[in-house]
Design a protein around this motif. Structure first.
Motif, PDB file in Angstrom:
ATOM      1  N   ASP A   1       0.871  -1.124  -0.174  1.00 43.14           N
ATOM      2  CA  ASP A   1       0.161   0.014  -0.095  1.00 43.14           C
ATOM      3  C   ASP A   1       1.024   1.343   0.056  1.00 43.14           C
ATOM      4  O   ASP A   1       0.329   2.253  -0.438  1.00 43.14           O
ATOM      5  CB  ASP A   1      -0.855  -0.085   1.252  1.00 43.14           C
ATOM      6  CG  ASP A   1      -2.007  -1.103   1.368  1.00 43.14           C
ATOM      7  OD1 ASP A   1      -1.519  -2.165   0.774  1.00 43.14           O
ATOM      8  OD2 ASP A   1      -2.964  -0.851   1.351  1.00 43.14           O
TER       9      ASP A   1
ATOM     10  N   TYR B   1     -14.560  -0.351   7.976  1.00 50.04           N
ATOM     11  CA  TYR B   1     -13.896  -1.474   7.742  1.00 50.04           C
ATOM     12  C   TYR B   1     -14.980  -2.578   7.919  1.00 50.04           C
ATOM     13  O   TYR B   1     -15.979  -2.604   8.526  1.00 50.04           O
ATOM     14  CB  TYR B   1     -12.995  -1.895   9.359  1.00 50.04           C
ATOM     15  CG  TYR B   1     -12.137  -2.914   9.334  1.00 50.04           C
ATOM     16  CD1 TYR B   1     -10.753  -2.561   9.243  1.00 50.04           C
ATOM     17  CD2 TYR B   1     -12.583  -4.191   9.084  1.00 50.04           C
ATOM     18  CE1 TYR B   1      -9.940  -3.870   9.511  1.00 50.04           C
ATOM     19  CE2 TYR B   1     -11.741  -5.283   9.336  1.00 50.04           C
ATOM     20  CZ  TYR B   1     -10.221  -5.053   9.478  1.00 50.04           C
ATOM     21  OH  TYR B   1      -9.491  -5.996   9.606  1.00 50.04           O
TER      22      TYR B   1
ATOM     23  N   ASN C   1      -4.981  -5.395   4.459  1.00 45.73           N
ATOM     24  CA  ASN C   1      -4.607  -4.227   3.916  1.00 45.73           C
ATOM     25  C   ASN C   1      -5.270  -4.411   2.536  1.00 45.73           C
ATOM     26  O   ASN C   1      -5.876  -5.233   2.328  1.00 45.73           O
ATOM     27  CB  ASN C   1      -3.183  -4.043   4.006  1.00 45.73           C
ATOM     28  CG  ASN C   1      -2.373  -5.109   3.192  1.00 45.73           C
ATOM     29  OD1 ASN C   1      -2.257  -5.379   2.134  1.00 45.73           O
ATOM     30  ND2 ASN C   1      -1.711  -6.173   4.231  1.00 45.73           N
ATOM     31  N   ASP C   2      -4.965  -3.444   1.746  1.00 53.21           N
ATOM     32  CA  ASP C   2      -5.552  -3.314   0.291  1.00 53.21           C
ATOM     33  C   ASP C   2      -4.938  -4.456  -0.534  1.00 53.21           C
ATOM     34  O   ASP C   2      -5.388  -4.809  -1.607  1.00 53.21           O
ATOM     35  CB  ASP C   2      -5.363  -2.028  -0.433  1.00 53.21           C
ATOM     36  CG  ASP C   2      -6.088  -0.840   0.250  1.00 53.21           C
ATOM     37  OD1 ASP C   2      -7.030  -1.278   1.125  1.00 53.21           O
ATOM     38  OD2 ASP C   2      -5.967   0.287  -0.129  1.00 53.21           O
ATOM     39  N   GLN C   3      -3.712  -5.161  -0.137  1.00 49.64           N
ATOM     40  CA  GLN C   3      -3.236  -6.194  -0.959  1.00 49.64           C
ATOM     41  C   GLN C   3      -3.976  -7.321  -0.594  1.00 49.64           C
ATOM     42  O   GLN C   3      -3.820  -8.443  -1.405  1.00 49.64           O
ATOM     43  CB  GLN C   3      -1.870  -6.457  -0.583  1.00 49.64           C
ATOM     44  CG  GLN C   3      -1.047  -5.029  -0.743  1.00 49.64           C
ATOM     45  CD  GLN C   3      -1.123  -4.515  -2.120  1.00 49.64           C
ATOM     46  OE1 GLN C   3      -0.985  -4.898  -3.186  1.00 49.64           O
ATOM     47  NE2 GLN C   3      -1.296  -2.962  -2.255  1.00 49.64           N
TER      48      GLN C   3
ATOM     49  N   ALA D   1     -10.567  -5.812   0.627  1.00 52.02           N
ATOM     50  CA  ALA D   1     -11.158  -4.618   0.406  1.00 52.02           C
ATOM     51  C   ALA D   1     -11.959  -4.133   1.700  1.00 52.02           C
ATOM     52  O   ALA D   1     -12.447  -5.005   2.438  1.00 52.02           O
ATOM     53  CB  ALA D   1     -12.343  -4.889  -0.612  1.00 52.02           C
ATOM     54  N   HIS D   2     -11.413  -3.232   1.945  1.00 49.54           N
ATOM     55  CA  HIS D   2     -12.125  -2.035   3.110  1.00 49.54           C
ATOM     56  C   HIS D   2     -11.606  -2.682   4.511  1.00 49.54           C
ATOM     57  O   HIS D   2     -12.874  -3.166   5.174  1.00 49.54           O
ATOM     58  CB  HIS D   2     -13.548  -1.892   3.091  1.00 49.54           C
ATOM     59  CG  HIS D   2     -13.986  -1.583   1.616  1.00 49.54           C
ATOM     60  ND1 HIS D   2     -13.852  -0.161   1.200  1.00 49.54           N
ATOM     61  CD2 HIS D   2     -14.859  -2.014   0.686  1.00 49.54           C
ATOM     62  CE1 HIS D   2     -14.328  -0.149  -0.145  1.00 49.54           C
ATOM     63  NE2 HIS D   2     -14.901  -1.084  -0.265  1.00 49.54           N
TER      64      HIS D   2
ATOM     65  N   VAL E   1      -8.667  -1.943   6.291  1.00 47.67           N
ATOM     66  CA  VAL E   1      -7.394  -1.240   6.911  1.00 47.67           C
ATOM     67  C   VAL E   1      -7.915  -0.707   8.115  1.00 47.67           C
ATOM     68  O   VAL E   1      -8.554   0.399   8.224  1.00 47.67           O
ATOM     69  CB  VAL E   1      -6.878  -0.217   5.983  1.00 47.67           C
ATOM     70  CG1 VAL E   1      -5.611   0.566   6.553  1.00 47.67           C
ATOM     71  CG2 VAL E   1      -6.427  -1.220   4.674  1.00 47.67           C
TER      72      VAL E   1
ATOM     73  N   ARG F   1      -7.845   3.269   9.129  1.00 48.91           N
ATOM     74  CA  ARG F   1      -8.568   4.394   8.519  1.00 48.91           C
ATOM     75  C   ARG F   1      -9.741   4.583   9.592  1.00 48.91           C
ATOM     76  O   ARG F   1     -10.169   5.704   9.449  1.00 48.91           O
ATOM     77  CB  ARG F   1      -9.375   3.371   7.559  1.00 48.91           C
ATOM     78  CG  ARG F   1      -8.678   3.596   6.049  1.00 48.91           C
ATOM     79  CD  ARG F   1      -9.470   3.360   4.755  1.00 48.91           C
ATOM     80  NE  ARG F   1      -9.056   3.726   3.755  1.00 48.91           N
ATOM     81  CZ  ARG F   1      -8.380   2.839   2.705  1.00 48.91           C
ATOM     82  NH1 ARG F   1      -8.644   1.484   2.810  1.00 48.91           N
ATOM     83  NH2 ARG F   1      -7.812   3.308   1.772  1.00 48.91           N
TER      84      ARG F   1
END
Length: 874
Positions: free
Chosen positions: A439, A639, A661-663, A666-667, A669, A672
């Motif tokens: 990320d 999240y 995480n984004d790897q 989805a949604h 993290v 955030r």
């Protein structure tokens, strides 16, 4: 333990460094995960390397946790950054070094030295850390050098320095085995430091050691607890102030030690007496045990540190041990356990923005001393920006060039969206990493390929001050370079070559050791000068300062006295509200590490908690159902996770893991949602007290994708994990998302598609074939599809010749005789819940010993024992 990995065994001289192991080319090194600092032995074989514990290392004596046991599975090169790039263009190292130096010089010339910053990592080796600190603080003139260790133990550093005059851990691991009472505060030792947990568990079995766990959650660590205090988060200062007042009333103070070796006791006791704590039956029992037991060790970790009052919490614990004289002696003392393998090494070389090298601060005498030792032309003279403030300054345009090494702040820091915006705004972002896609690297203008764990050469320091060698055993990729080498070459390109004339990490270690002893004469705690001329390649683990410090009552303050610090309870910065009625706690999972760039490669480490779970007490759930997808929201972000209802969670509080995480999803993290509240002294962010609400995640369908490679998915929610030879992806979305998903997969796989649909049941099943081999299979339904996942994953990449075989894939049902092992319980030996349940039933197993004999489960690191006990009971 350790699975063989299909990497070539090195030819003579290709191991990346001199072989110091004995017998058959084996290499002794150090595990790259938590701060326990376990020794490992890597051994070559015909199919690759195996990794197992070093029986001679004083940290672990051969033990490894599940992550350490699976190290062989995380050595693959499939995710590696393979060459330097500038603005997306592949370049050679000469051009990359020149460009890094040129951009740093331009920014500093235009905006001053404090417009540049390093952001470093507890994954770096001490020599890497030293090089970066020397360049920034001695030659560029900025102390903007901070680290992800700020998120881990900065409050402990501040507390140590306030009490002892130095950042000194007084005791050693052996004290866990000599104590009669061990208090674990804010530490899920069973999952976060499993080898230390096993040492404590063995001591309890052999000596009857009492164990008290202070944690709002009931974790696996409570399996050995004589007493679990599930107190409200943030109440540590009040609890330990109350204990100090109790010890004073019970006559348990060491008045001679206080009179001879401390200052500030009267004010501290007054503050403690003024604080309020509810004396429940359990709290009274804890107070009595502590007051009447001489040999007490208090172990504390992130539950204490990651708080806006973290430093005060640390000092409340230190006050207690100083007041009772329980410090520096066998089986007693306060003991901070760190989260990263070299958080301590970074502290030793000034890896924090408020410190200079060799445990020195920014006082005039230390600045002058370090400046003279380095012959520094542009010495930093004041503290730099700590992590959260550093990225805020970047967002405001004050930091205009940053060099990030070995860490992923776009995931790990709070205020993640602000961090990502800051990186996007920063004119010069340089990232040194061994992983190509994270990320954070997505924001980099310059990417520099660094060595990975098995290729690195240097030293690390663990939680009890033991310095160990990390030795390379894998051949370095052609274009990857050591982090210290990258810094050194940039320093030379900037014109500082005469001061950076190192040719190996041994040269840096020698300079580091000499600085530690320079004008010291016992006035500073950190002194490894005796090791300056040692044989670096053969360096054995050693503990600086000896086993224990402060037994003689001499501290590293100006007058030699320890300082007791008056502290009072302060609540967390953010309280629940009608809009956000729940308190969010965050932390680690047993088998995952940080942002999963290593552990995410291992199928068995992905099997225990294959996706992030929101843990919630059933009373708080209302109409939410166990296993449903939910959206967790704070005032900053949201999240998506699957709900796990459990009475182990306190009412009014929820828990999420920190790793995804984004790897990988989805949604998901967690940063955030976390506000960047920090401790005023340490700058450590408060990562365990965000106010949130939980709502259903609206979806029309759920899906399961099994594939050889994962395309970019435009899907409302997905999470992936690694299986043997395949990726397993769970998905969910709305009515219109299915068409886009199928189009993406058609485009990505470019293969013949098989399908079967049942609109009445709302199900659809697809398989993509290429040259007769299964490439991917997708299953969609209203609820989670029930598929034989392990069986299906094993078919990816294999020939499916007959219509019957292809029909079986679309059915998603394994043939008779195939048993899905189910969710992993024992990661050390890859034993699943279905395997355990069937063995317990069919073999009539009734004890842990019987399970271990039948399946080996529970005989490795032991972190799975509580789950096995639950299966036996139920």
């Amino acid at each position: 333990m350790g699975k063989t990995t299909n990497l070539p065994s090195p030819l003579a001289g290709e191991g990346g460094g001199e072989d110091v192991g004995k017998g058959g080319g084996s290499v002794k090194s150090t595990c790259p995960y938590c701060g326990t600092g376990c020794g490992i032995i890597a051994e070559p074989g015909p199919e690759g390397w195996t990794v197992h514990g070093d029986p001679d290392h004083p940290a672990n004596f051969g033990r490894l946790c599940s992550k350490g046991a699976a190290l062989g599975e995380t050595l693959g090169t499939q995710t590696c950054l393979t060459h330097p790039t500038i603005d997306g263009r592949r370049v050679g190292w000469d051009q990359a070094i020149a460009e890094v130096a040129g951009r740093i010089r331009s920014v500093i010339d235009l905006h001053g030295p404090d417009s540049f910053a390093f952001y470093l990592s507890g994954q770096l080796l001490t020599e890497d850390y030293y090089a970066a600190n020397k360049l920034a603080k001695g030659f560029l003139g900025t102390a903007n050098v901070d680290t992800n260790s700020r998120l881990c133990m900065a409050s402990t550093v501040a507390g140590h320095r306030r009490a002892f005059g130095s950042d000194t851990v007084p005791g050693c691991y052996e004290d866990l085995e000599l104590a009669d009472l061990v208090v674990l505060v804010g530490s899920n030792l069973a999952w976060c430091h499993p080898v230390l947990f096993q040492r404590l568990k063995a001591a309890k079995a052999e000596r009857g050691t009492r164990v008290v766990v202070i944690d709002p959650r009931r974790t696996e660590t409570c399996d050995i607890a004589d007493l679990h205090l599930a107190l409200a988060p943030g109440s540590d200062v009040a609890l330990f102030n109350g204990l100090l007042a109790h010890c004073a009333a019970a006559g348990a103070l060491d008045h001679k030690f206080l009179a001879d070796h401390t200052a500030g006791f009267t004010e501290t006791l007054a503050a403690a007496r003024a604080d309020h704590v509810d004396i429940t039956t359990e709290v009274a029992r804890f107070y009595d045990w502590f007051a009447t037991t001489d040999n007490v060790v208090t172990v504390f970790s992130q539950g204490v540190n990651q708080s806006s009052a973290g430093t005060d919490k640390v000092n409340a614990i230190l006050n207690l041990h100083l007041a009772t004289g329980r410090i520096g002696k066998p089986g007693m003392g306060p003991f901070s356990v760190t989260g990263q393998p070299n958080a301590m090494g970074g502290r030793e070389v000034g890896g924090l923005a408020n410190q200079l090298a060799a445990h020195m601060g920014f006082d005039a005498q230390a600045i002058d001393r370090v400046s003279r030792f380095w012959d520094a032309p542009r010495m930093a003279t004041r503290e730099g920006l700590k992590a959260v403030d550093l990225f805020r300054a970047m967002d405001e345009g004050k930091i205009r060039a940053v060099w990030i090494m070995g860490t992923n702040p776009a995931v790990s820091l709070p205020e993640t969206d602000l961090v990502r915006r800051a990186l996007a705004r920063c004119p010069v972002v340089i990232v040194s990493d061994c992983v190509a896609e994270t990320d954070t690297t997505s924001h980099a203008h310059i990417r520099l390929p660094a060595l990975a764990w098995g290729e690195k050469d240097g030293t690390v320091t663990n939680s009890d001050r033991t310095i160990s060698r990390q030795r390379p055993f894998l051949p370095a990729p052609a274009n990857a370079r050591a982090d210290w080498w990258q810094v050194t070459e940039v320093a030379r390109a900037l014109g500082f070559g005469g001061w950076f004339n190192w040719t190996s990490p041994a040269d840096i270690f020698r300079e580091h050791a000499l600085l530690s002893t320079f004008e010291n004469d016992g006035s500073r705690d950190f002194d490894i000068g005796a090791q300056a001329d040692t044989d670096y390649q053969a360096l054995a683990p050693f503990q600086w300062g000896g086993k224990r410090l402060f037994a003689d009552g001499r501290f590293f303050t100006a007058d030699g006295r320890a300082r007791l610090a008056p502290v009072s309870h302060r609540p967390p910065m953010e309280a629940p509200s009608p809009e956000f009625p729940l308190r969010l706690n965050t932390g680690r999972y047993r088998d995952q590490w940080h942002t999963m760039t290593r552990t995410g490669l291992s199928p068995r480490l992905s099997g225990h908690r294959p996706e992030p779970l929101l843990e919630m007490h059933p009373t708080d759930a209302g109409r939410l159902e166990d296993g449903a997808l939910v959206r967790v929201s704070s005032r900053l972000g949201s999240y998506v996770a699957r709900l796990r209802l459990t009475a182990d969670q306190r009412m009014g509080e929820v828990f999420l893991p920190m790793h995804w995480n984004d790897q990988f999803a989805a949604h998901s993290v967690v940063g955030r949602m976390l506000p960047g509240h920090t401790d005023p002294l340490s700058g450590q962010p408060e990562l365990k007290h965000a106010a949130v609400r939980v709502e259903p995640f609206a979806m029309a369908w759920s899906g399961l994708l099994v594939c050889d490679s994962l395309p970019a998915l435009d899907c409302p929610w997905w999470v992936r994990r690694q299986a043997e030879g395949a990726q397993i992806v769970e998905l969910a979305g709305g009515p219109t998302d299915q068409t886009a998903l199928i189009a993406t997969l058609d485009s990505s796989y470019g293969a013949a598609r098989l399908e079967v649909q049942d609109p009445r049941l709302g199900t659809a099943r697809y398989a993509w074939m290429a040259d007769g081999k299964l490439v991917a299979a997708l299953f969609l339904s209203v609820d989670r599809p029930e598929i034989s996942i392990a069986w299906l994953a094993g078919l990816v990449g294999t020939d499916l010749v007959t219509p019957v075989e292809r029909a079986a894939v679309l059915a998603g049902r394994a043939p008779n005789g195939f048993t899905d092992t189910g969710r992993t319980v024992c990661a050390c030996f890859s034993v699943g819940v279905n395997t355990l349940t069937e063995a317990i039933r069919s073999q009539r197993l009734t004890s842990l010993e019987q399970v271990g004999a039948a399946l080996k489960a529970g005989t490795g690191c032991g972190s799975c024992v509580p789950e096995i006990k639950a299966l036996l009971a139920g």
